[in-house]
Design a protein around this motif. Sequence first.
Motif, mmCIF file in Angstrom:
data_model
loop_
_atom_site.group_PDB
_atom_site.id
_atom_site.type_symbol
_atom_site.label_atom_id
_atom_site.label_comp_id
_atom_site.label_asym_id
_atom_site.label_seq_id
_atom_site.Cartn_x
_atom_site.Cartn_y
_atom_site.Cartn_z
ATOM 1 N N VAL A 59 16.266 -4.290 1.628
ATOM 2 C CA VAL A 59 15.254 -4.220 0.535
ATOM 3 C C VAL A 59 14.351 -5.032 0.782
ATOM 4 C CG1 VAL A 59 14.824 -4.020 -1.967
ATOM 5 C CG2 VAL A 59 17.012 -3.072 -1.210
ATOM 6 N N VAL A 63 16.119 -6.675 -5.785
ATOM 7 C CA VAL A 63 17.259 -5.708 -6.298
ATOM 8 C C VAL A 63 17.419 -6.169 -7.807
ATOM 9 C CG1 VAL A 63 19.634 -4.933 -5.815
ATOM 10 C CG2 VAL A 63 18.273 -5.470 -3.901
ATOM 11 N N ALA A 77 17.967 -8.684 0.805
ATOM 12 C CA ALA A 77 16.659 -8.668 -0.073
ATOM 13 C C ALA A 77 16.083 -9.732 -0.328
ATOM 14 C CB ALA A 77 16.941 -8.064 -1.220
ATOM 15 N N LYS A 117 13.200 1.633 -0.006
ATOM 16 C CA LYS A 117 12.031 1.178 -0.687
ATOM 17 C C LYS A 117 11.605 2.422 -1.789
ATOM 18 C CE LYS A 117 8.697 2.984 2.306
ATOM 19 N NZ LYS A 117 7.100 2.766 2.604
#
Length: 118
Positions: A59, A63, A77, A117
Motif C-alpha cells: 500500500v 492502512v 505500507a 490503491k
Amino acid sequence: MSRGSTNIMLRKLITSLKKQDKAIWVRVAEELEAPRRKRAYINIYKINRYSKANDIIVVPGKVLGVGNLDHPVTVVALSFSKPAKEKILRSGGKVMSLYKAIQELNDFKGKTVRLMKQ
C-alpha cells in the motif's frame, strides 16, 4: 513553491524504490511522489476482500483499521493506524513498513505481491 516531498526519509525511499528491478517497486515510487492528498488510504476490509492467504500486499500510503481480516497476509505500507496493525497481527499476518521492505526485498522473490490503491 517546493516540488515533491520535504520529508528526507521519503525522498530516499523513493530513490531506492526507483533503483529496483521490479516494476511494482517503481510503480510504488511513482505513487509516493504524488501529492499527499492523492495517496492511498486503504481499509482492512478492502485488503480482506482482494487478497488471499499469505499474499504480500503493498500500500503506497496508509492502512486504516475499518473492517476485519480473516486470513494471514503480509502488509507493506508507508504507515499504519494502530487498530490496523492490531488486526493484521491478530489474523496471523505481518506488518512491514516500506522502509524495512526495501532492505528485505529478497524475501519477496517468487511470492505474489499485490499493489493496492484507491
